[in-house]
Structures are given as structure tokens and as C-alpha cells.
Design a protein around this motif. Structure first.
Motif, PDB file in Angstrom:
ATOM      1  N   ASP A  18       2.228 -19.629 -14.437  1.00 10.11           N
ATOM      2  CA  ASP A  18       1.108 -19.022 -15.154  1.00 10.11           C
ATOM      3  C   ASP A  18       1.529 -17.654 -15.695  1.00 10.11           C
ATOM      4  OD1 ASP A  18      -1.276 -18.031 -16.064  1.00 10.11           O
ATOM      5  OD2 ASP A  18      -2.356 -18.257 -14.164  1.00 10.11           O
ATOM      6  N   PRO A  19       1.414 -17.425 -17.021  1.00 14.03           N
ATOM      7  CA  PRO A  19       1.845 -16.145 -17.590  1.00 14.03           C
ATOM      8  C   PRO A  19       1.044 -14.948 -17.069  1.00 14.03           C
ATOM      9  CG  PRO A  19       0.921 -17.586 -19.296  1.00 14.03           C
ATOM     10  CD  PRO A  19       0.978 -18.373 -18.043  1.00 14.03           C
ATOM     11  N   VAL A  20      -0.198 -15.156 -16.692  1.00 12.61           N
ATOM     12  CA  VAL A  20      -1.001 -14.047 -16.163  1.00 12.61           C
ATOM     13  C   VAL A  20      -0.436 -13.593 -14.820  1.00 12.61           C
ATOM     14  CG1 VAL A  20      -3.300 -13.378 -15.351  1.00 12.61           C
ATOM     15  CG2 VAL A  20      -3.068 -14.819 -17.382  1.00 12.61           C
ATOM     16  N   VAL A  21      -0.077 -14.549 -13.969  1.00  6.83           N
ATOM     17  CA  VAL A  21       0.501 -14.228 -12.664  1.00  6.83           C
ATOM     18  C   VAL A  21       1.868 -13.571 -12.846  1.00  6.83           C
ATOM     19  CG1 VAL A  21       1.345 -15.191 -10.485  1.00  6.83           C
ATOM     20  CG2 VAL A  21      -0.783 -16.028 -11.466  1.00  6.83           C
ATOM     21  N   HIS A  22       2.673 -14.103 -13.757  1.00  4.85           N
ATOM     22  CA  HIS A  22       3.988 -13.524 -14.032  1.00  4.85           C
ATOM     23  C   HIS A  22       3.849 -12.086 -14.526  1.00  4.85           C
ATOM     24  CE1 HIS A  22       6.526 -17.450 -14.422  1.00  4.85           C
ATOM     25  NE2 HIS A  22       5.817 -17.405 -13.323  1.00  4.85           N
ATOM     26  N   ASP A  23       2.912 -11.868 -15.435  1.00  5.15           N
ATOM     27  CA  ASP A  23       2.688 -10.533 -15.970  1.00  5.15           C
ATOM     28  C   ASP A  23       2.252  -9.575 -14.859  1.00  5.15           C
ATOM     29  OD1 ASP A  23       2.445  -8.630 -18.147  1.00  5.15           O
ATOM     30  OD2 ASP A  23       0.272  -8.807 -17.851  1.00  5.15           O
ATOM     31  N   TRP A  24       1.356 -10.033 -13.999  1.00  6.48           N
ATOM     32  CA  TRP A  24       0.881  -9.196 -12.887  1.00  6.48           C
ATOM     33  C   TRP A  24       2.050  -8.830 -11.963  1.00  6.48           C
ATOM     34  CZ3 TRP A  24       0.984 -10.056  -7.609  1.00  6.48           C
ATOM     35  CH2 TRP A  24       0.297  -9.117  -6.827  1.00  6.48           C
ATOM     36  N   LEU A  25       2.889  -9.821 -11.639  1.00  2.00           N
ATOM     37  CA  LEU A  25       4.016  -9.581 -10.737  1.00  2.00           C
ATOM     38  C   LEU A  25       4.986  -8.566 -11.331  1.00  2.00           C
ATOM     39  CD1 LEU A  25       5.315 -10.686  -8.041  1.00  2.00           C
ATOM     40  CD2 LEU A  25       6.753 -12.046  -9.541  1.00  2.00           C
ATOM     41  N   VAL A  26       5.287  -8.709 -12.612  1.00  2.00           N
ATOM     42  CA  VAL A  26       6.218  -7.788 -13.260  1.00  2.00           C
ATOM     43  C   VAL A  26       5.630  -6.385 -13.321  1.00  2.00           C
ATOM     44  CG1 VAL A  26       7.349  -7.233 -15.461  1.00  2.00           C
ATOM     45  CG2 VAL A  26       7.424  -9.567 -14.575  1.00  2.00           C
ATOM     46  N   ARG A  27       4.354  -6.271 -13.724  1.00  2.00           N
ATOM     47  CA  ARG A  27       3.737  -4.945 -13.794  1.00  2.00           C
ATOM     48  C   ARG A  27       3.668  -4.283 -12.422  1.00  2.00           C
ATOM     49  NH1 ARG A  27      -1.356  -5.291 -14.901  1.00  2.00           N
ATOM     50  NH2 ARG A  27      -1.498  -7.480 -15.405  1.00  2.00           N
ATOM     51  N   LYS A  28       3.379  -5.055 -11.391  1.00  2.00           N
ATOM     52  CA  LYS A  28       3.212  -4.490 -10.053  1.00  2.00           C
ATOM     53  C   LYS A  28       4.542  -4.049  -9.442  1.00  2.00           C
ATOM     54  CE  LYS A  28       0.970  -5.008  -5.715  1.00  2.00           C
ATOM     55  NZ  LYS A  28       0.347  -3.758  -5.524  1.00  2.00           N
ATOM     56  N   TYR A  29       5.625  -4.812  -9.657  1.00  2.00           N
ATOM     57  CA  TYR A  29       6.864  -4.574  -8.928  1.00  2.00           C
ATOM     58  C   TYR A  29       8.031  -4.084  -9.775  1.00  2.00           C
ATOM     59  CZ  TYR A  29       4.546  -6.767  -5.020  1.00  2.00           C
ATOM     60  OH  TYR A  29       3.667  -7.042  -4.014  1.00  2.00           O
ATOM     61  N   ARG A  30       7.880  -3.923 -11.070  1.00  2.00           N
ATOM     62  CA  ARG A  30       9.010  -3.526 -11.914  1.00  2.00           C
ATOM     63  C   ARG A  30       9.548  -2.146 -11.532  1.00  2.00           C
ATOM     64  NH1 ARG A  30       9.810  -0.455 -16.213  1.00  2.00           N
ATOM     65  NH2 ARG A  30      11.543  -0.949 -17.579  1.00  2.00           N
ATOM     66  N   VAL A  31       8.698  -1.153 -11.540  1.00  2.00           N
ATOM     67  CA  VAL A  31       9.146   0.213 -11.248  1.00  2.00           C
ATOM     68  C   VAL A  31       9.656   0.302  -9.816  1.00  2.00           C
ATOM     69  CG1 VAL A  31       8.397   2.621 -11.035  1.00  2.00           C
ATOM     70  CG2 VAL A  31       7.629   1.243 -12.974  1.00  2.00           C
ATOM     71  N   TRP A  32       8.935  -0.312  -8.893  1.00  2.00           N
ATOM     72  CA  TRP A  32       9.378  -0.290  -7.493  1.00  2.00           C
ATOM     73  C   TRP A  32      10.759  -0.929  -7.354  1.00  2.00           C
ATOM     74  CZ3 TRP A  32      10.914  -3.948  -4.049  1.00  2.00           C
ATOM     75  CH2 TRP A  32      11.098  -3.496  -2.739  1.00  2.00           C
ATOM     76  N   SER A  33      11.006  -2.023  -8.079  1.00  2.00           N
ATOM     77  CA  SER A  33      12.305  -2.712  -8.000  1.00  2.00           C
ATOM     78  C   SER A  33      13.439  -1.834  -8.528  1.00  2.00           C
ATOM     79  CB  SER A  33      12.263  -4.022  -8.794  1.00  2.00           C
ATOM     80  OG  SER A  33      11.342  -4.904  -8.233  1.00  2.00           O
ATOM     81  N   ILE A  34      13.171  -1.099  -9.588  1.00  2.00           N
ATOM     82  CA  ILE A  34      14.197  -0.205 -10.137  1.00  2.00           C
ATOM     83  C   ILE A  34      14.523   0.893  -9.138  1.00  2.00           C
ATOM     84  CG2 ILE A  34      14.686   1.497 -11.954  1.00  2.00           C
ATOM     85  CD1 ILE A  34      12.957  -0.286 -13.824  1.00  2.00           C
ATOM     86  N   VAL A  35      13.492   1.485  -8.551  1.00  2.00           N
ATOM     87  CA  VAL A  35      13.703   2.538  -7.553  1.00  2.00           C
ATOM     88  C   VAL A  35      14.449   1.980  -6.341  1.00  2.00           C
ATOM     89  CG1 VAL A  35      12.522   4.104  -5.953  1.00  2.00           C
ATOM     90  CG2 VAL A  35      11.738   3.905  -8.313  1.00  2.00           C
ATOM     91  N   GLU A  36      14.084   0.783  -5.910  1.00  2.00           N
ATOM     92  CA  GLU A  36      14.754   0.158  -4.755  1.00  2.00           C
ATOM     93  C   GLU A  36      16.218  -0.140  -5.069  1.00  2.00           C
ATOM     94  OE1 GLU A  36      15.416  -1.432  -0.991  1.00  2.00           O
ATOM     95  OE2 GLU A  36      13.856  -0.109  -1.744  1.00  2.00           O
ATOM     96  N   ALA A  37      16.490  -0.610  -6.276  1.00  2.00           N
ATOM     97  CA  ALA A  37      17.877  -0.877  -6.671  1.00  2.00           C
ATOM     98  C   ALA A  37      18.700   0.410  -6.643  1.00  2.00           C
ATOM     99  CB  ALA A  37      17.920  -1.518  -8.053  1.00  2.00           C
ATOM    100  N   ARG A  38      18.116   1.512  -7.120  1.00  2.00           N
ATOM    101  CA  ARG A  38      18.812   2.799  -7.053  1.00  2.00           C
ATOM    102  C   ARG A  38      19.036   3.218  -5.610  1.00  2.00           C
ATOM    103  NH1 ARG A  38      15.329   5.118 -11.553  1.00  2.00           N
ATOM    104  NH2 ARG A  38      16.523   4.560 -13.376  1.00  2.00           N
ATOM    105  N   ARG A  39      18.011   3.034  -4.779  1.00  2.68           N
ATOM    106  CA  ARG A  39      18.117   3.416  -3.372  1.00  2.68           C
ATOM    107  C   ARG A  39      19.211   2.618  -2.664  1.00  2.68           C
ATOM    108  NH1 ARG A  39      17.029   2.200   1.479  1.00  2.68           N
ATOM    109  NH2 ARG A  39      16.114   0.183   1.066  1.00  2.68           N
ATOM    110  N   GLN A  40      19.369   1.354  -3.059  1.00  6.89           N
ATOM    111  CA  GLN A  40      20.395   0.524  -2.441  1.00  6.89           C
ATOM    112  C   GLN A  40      21.781   0.770  -3.029  1.00  6.89           C
ATOM    113  OE1 GLN A  40      19.643  -3.634  -1.840  1.00  6.89           O
ATOM    114  NE2 GLN A  40      17.475  -3.295  -1.411  1.00  6.89           N
ATOM    115  N   GLY A  41      21.888   1.600  -4.056  1.00  4.68           N
ATOM    116  CA  GLY A  41      23.199   1.978  -4.565  1.00  4.68           C
ATOM    117  C   GLY A  41      23.582   1.377  -5.891  1.00  4.68           C
ATOM    118  N   ALA A  42      22.637   0.871  -6.665  1.00  9.41           N
ATOM    119  CA  ALA A  42      22.965   0.225  -7.933  1.00  9.41           C
ATOM    120  C   ALA A  42      23.303   1.216  -9.038  1.00  9.41           C
ATOM    121  CB  ALA A  42      21.816  -0.670  -8.386  1.00  9.41           C
ATOM    122  N   LYS A  43      22.879   2.452  -8.918  1.00  8.37           N
ATOM    123  CA  LYS A  43      23.150   3.523  -9.870  1.00  8.37           C
ATOM    124  C   LYS A  43      22.743   3.135 -11.288  1.00  8.37           C
ATOM    125  CE  LYS A  43      26.816   5.403  -7.068  1.00  8.37           C
ATOM    126  NZ  LYS A  43      28.208   5.681  -6.931  1.00  8.37           N
TER     127      LYS A  43
END
Length: 179
Positions: A18-43
Motif C-alpha cells: 500500500d503506497p500510503v503505508v510505504h509513504d508513512w514508513l518512509v516519512r517516519k523513519y527516513r531521518v532517524w535512519s540517516i542519523v542511525e547510519a551515521r552513528r554506526q559509522g557510515a559517514k
């Protein structure tokens, strides 16, 4: 709508793609995922790795993990960690702790294994002395070489390597005692 309050609707939406669910998931976790990737050392690769992790969840949703009650952040942590490991291996760089994890495909057992290992290592790192923890984090999570660390600490590269080796031995002992 907050799909975390309605887990069955969330699971159904993921299964139906469902595109609505996909959109919600991306909006909710996109920024957090980027910060987590940096925290884990992705630079510099943090945005790409976060994107890949989110796409992996959208393309092949971990339904069993969600139904079991594993939080989406934990699932994304594992996916991000896998992508960082793959990136390090492609560059010819890897840490002994990272390289010893299985590199099999995604699935509930692999996710649980990685999550359990991550939690054990994180708890063990918290129990170490500050100096040991900083050495390990700089070397393995920060990706710095002993020569770079020696320049910052005005110590010889051999002394830094020895310190990292001793800190890793202490970490192994703490992990073994916790098992």
C-alpha cells in the motif's frame, strides 16, 4: 494515521504494498535512519545506506519480526548494520567483530541473531573502561587506523595497536562472561 497503534493494519498494508503505508514508513523513519547510519559509522554514505535499508524493508517486509513485536527501529538497525558491513567489505576494510557475523540474506533468524549480537556487544562496551571503549569505537566504529589515532593521541602507532588489542581482549572477556 499512526500505524504503530494498529500493527495489523500496518502488516496488511506492507503485504499489499500500500503506497500510503510505504509513504508513512518512509516519512517516519527516513531521518532517524540517516542519523542511525551515521552513528554506526557510515559517514558520507549514510543517506545511501539508510535509503537501502528502508527499501529493503519495503521490498521484503519482515512480517514475522513485526508480528513478534520487534520494533521497526531494531529491524532498521539490523538492515543498516548489514549495509555498512557490505560496504566495508567492498572497500577491503572490516573489523573482526563485524566480519564474524554471518552475511546470509535477510530473514527473521538473521535479524534476531544480529540484534542479539548487537545488544550483547553494546552492553559489553558500556561495561568497559572509558579509555578502552573510546579506543574500540575510534578504531572499529569510526574506521580510523592506528596511525591516525596515534597522531591525535601523540602516541606511537604500535602503542595504539597494543591498546586496541588489549581493549578487544577485555571486550571479548566481558561478552563471554555475559553469555
Amino acid at each position: 494515521m499512526n500505524y504503530e497503534m494498529y500493527p495489523q493494519l500496518f502488516v496488511d498494508g506492507l503485504q499489499r504494498k500500500d503506497p500510503v503505508v510505504h509513504d508513512w514508513l518512509v516519512r517516519k523513519y527516513r531521518v532517524w535512519s540517516i542519523v542511525e547510519a551515521r552513528r554506526q559509522g557510515a559517514k558520507a554514505e549514510s543517506e545511501d545506506i539508510a535509503h537501502d535499508a528502508l527499501m529493503a524493508v519495503l521490498e521484503k517486509p519482515p512480517i514475522a519480526a513485526i508480528e513478534r513485536g520487534i520494533p521497526m527501529r531494531a529491524i532498521l538497525c539490523v538492515k543498516i548494520y548489514d549495509r555498512i558491513c557490505i560496504s566495508l567489505l567492498k572497500q577491503g576494510r572490516f573489523a573482526p567483530m563485524v566480519h564474524s557475523f554471518p552475511q546470509s540474506g535477510p530473514g527473521l533468524q538473521t535479524a534476531l541473531h544480529h540484534y542479539d549480537k548487537y545488544q550483547k556487544v553494546r552492553r559489553a562496551l558500556d561495561k568497559l573502561a572509558t579509555q578502552d571503549r573510546e579506543l574500540i569505537e575510534e578504531r572499529y566504529l569510526g574506521g580510523k587506523r592506528a596511525v591516525e589515532m596515534a597522531d591525535e593521541q601523540t602516541r606511537s602507532p604500535a602503542a595504539v595497536r597494543g591498546g586496541v588489542f588489549r581493549a578487544m581482549e577485555r571486550l571479548r572477556r566481558v561478552v563471554q562472561l555475559a553469555s
